[in-house]
Design a protein around this motif. Structure first.
Motif, mmCIF file in Angstrom:
data_model
loop_
_atom_site.group_PDB
_atom_site.id
_atom_site.type_symbol
_atom_site.label_atom_id
_atom_site.label_comp_id
_atom_site.label_asym_id
_atom_site.label_seq_id
_atom_site.Cartn_x
_atom_site.Cartn_y
_atom_site.Cartn_z
ATOM 1 N N ARG A 150 -21.103 -20.950 -10.668
ATOM 2 C CA ARG A 150 -21.303 -20.563 -12.033
ATOM 3 C C ARG A 150 -20.254 -21.168 -13.151
ATOM 4 O O ARG A 150 -20.324 -22.382 -13.435
ATOM 5 N N HIS A 151 -19.496 -20.606 -13.755
ATOM 6 C CA HIS A 151 -18.453 -21.109 -14.740
ATOM 7 C C HIS A 151 -17.045 -21.000 -14.116
ATOM 8 O O HIS A 151 -16.062 -21.111 -15.066
ATOM 9 N N THR A 152 -16.936 -21.111 -12.992
ATOM 10 C CA THR A 152 -15.460 -21.254 -12.154
ATOM 11 C C THR A 152 -15.475 -22.321 -11.689
ATOM 12 O O THR A 152 -16.228 -22.966 -10.912
ATOM 13 N N TYR A 153 -14.364 -22.917 -11.924
ATOM 14 C CA TYR A 153 -13.871 -24.511 -11.549
ATOM 15 C C TYR A 153 -12.885 -24.443 -10.740
ATOM 16 O O TYR A 153 -11.618 -23.864 -11.259
ATOM 17 N N GLY A 154 -13.069 -24.914 -9.458
ATOM 18 C CA GLY A 154 -11.750 -25.132 -8.619
ATOM 19 C C GLY A 154 -11.296 -26.397 -8.853
ATOM 20 O O GLY A 154 -12.298 -27.124 -8.530
ATOM 21 N N THR A 155 -10.163 -27.042 -8.850
ATOM 22 C CA THR A 155 -9.546 -28.272 -8.485
ATOM 23 C C THR A 155 -8.381 -28.537 -8.121
ATOM 24 O O THR A 155 -7.542 -27.478 -8.142
ATOM 25 N N TYR A 156 -7.892 -29.629 -7.633
ATOM 26 C CA TYR A 156 -6.515 -30.137 -7.186
ATOM 27 C C TYR A 156 -5.815 -30.785 -8.133
ATOM 28 O O TYR A 156 -4.883 -31.322 -7.913
#
Length: 300
Positions: free
Chosen positions: A197-203
């Protein structure tokens, strides 16, 4: 006809509220800079960004926030956070995510929004399962994924600095982007991050948002669109419908909204330094044509 505010009345800015999860425990590699960037970019457009810290033991009431941020930490700091995230904040966080609140989760925060994180030592840390993904640390002898990184995102580039021992593998989760140079999720499949959805995970550390103003503005736009979901925008970006009622309700005149919210939604800022920093990372990675394209595009 609704009555508009008198022009001599005090004008208050539009306001967004950001919940900062675990600001003391999860703040490696200057991730707090992401919040400073969001606040500054809002301020320059006449938008006030209120930041509320949510530590261990604090509940998360989703209707009190417009955006959420969770940073990264060391394994020993993530264990108590993982338990609190699941037991204290899980229901509220899930409600916010399913209601399309923009959420940015970096490194450790990203790992804890997947199914689990298996550290080099100790028991697994249970995640929320927002992303259909999981993370495993392959032991102290396994090389870390560390260094500058560039990925493709929405036809553009995102740059940052990664430093993680865990390898994240995606199930059905959509990646944030494709690795151009660097390691990404696992140094194997060229994926980086995850999206739900509008959730963004990143390193991407570094911090991420100061060097990627287009991504920072994207998150701000999502928050504004969601907060004013009962409104519609004209081609010039001004509210239609009960615009004047809404303006009076939030303490802002229509004129002030016109100055703040324009097509596509946010007024452009003078971002030459930000794009030079972005291009500098691309150059360090040997991506000279990409760096030249970035500078040419944003100088014009």
């Amino acid at each position: 006809m609704p009555k508009m505010m008198s022009q001599n009345m005090a004008v208050q800015p539009l306001t967004l509220t950001l919940g900062h999860l675990y600001p003391d425990q999860l703040n490696l590699y200057g991730d707090r800079g992401n919040i400073l960037t969001l606040r500054r970019r809002c301020q320059l457009r006449g938008i006030e960004l209120k930041v509320v810290g949510l530590g261990v033991g604090d509940a998360l009431a989703p209707d009190e926030y417009d955006m959420l941020f969770i940073g990264g930490g060391q394994d020993k700091e993530q264990a108590p956070v993982a338990q609190d995230l699941y037991e204290m904040k899980g229901i509220g966080l899930w409600a916010a995510i399913e209601d399309d609140m923009p959420v940015l989760a970096v490194c450790g925060g990203y790992q804890l929004l997947a199914h689990y994180y298996r550290p080099a030592e100790g028991p697994d840390m249970r995640g929320l399962g927002v992303f259909d993904a999981w993370t495993e640390h392959k032991g102290p002898k396994s090389p870390r994924c560390i260094g500058n990184i560039a990925i493709s995102w929405n036809g553009q580039t995102l740059v940052g600095f990664e430093n993680h021992g865990g390898r994240t593998y995606l199930g059905t989760a959509k990646p944030l982007g494709k690795v151009i140079k660097g390691n990404g999720n696992n140094a194997e499949d060229q994926t980086e991050g995850a999206v739900y959805r509008h959730t963004y995970g990143t390193y991407l550390h570094g911090s991420l948002l100061p060097k990627n103003p287009h991504f920072a503005d994207y998150l701000i736009e999502l928050a504004l669109q969601r907060k004013f979901a009962d409104q519609s925008f004209t081609d010039t970006g001004i509210f239609n419908g009960n615009h004047a009622d809404n303006a009076a309700g939030i303490g802002s005149t229509v004129l002030e909204l016109q100055k703040t919210i324009v097509s596509p939604l946010l007024t452009p800022l003078e971002d030459s330094l930000e794009w030079e920093a972005h291009a500098s990372i691309l150059e360090r990675l040997g991506l000279y044509s990409e760096a030249a394209n970035v500078l040419r595009t944003h100088r014009s």
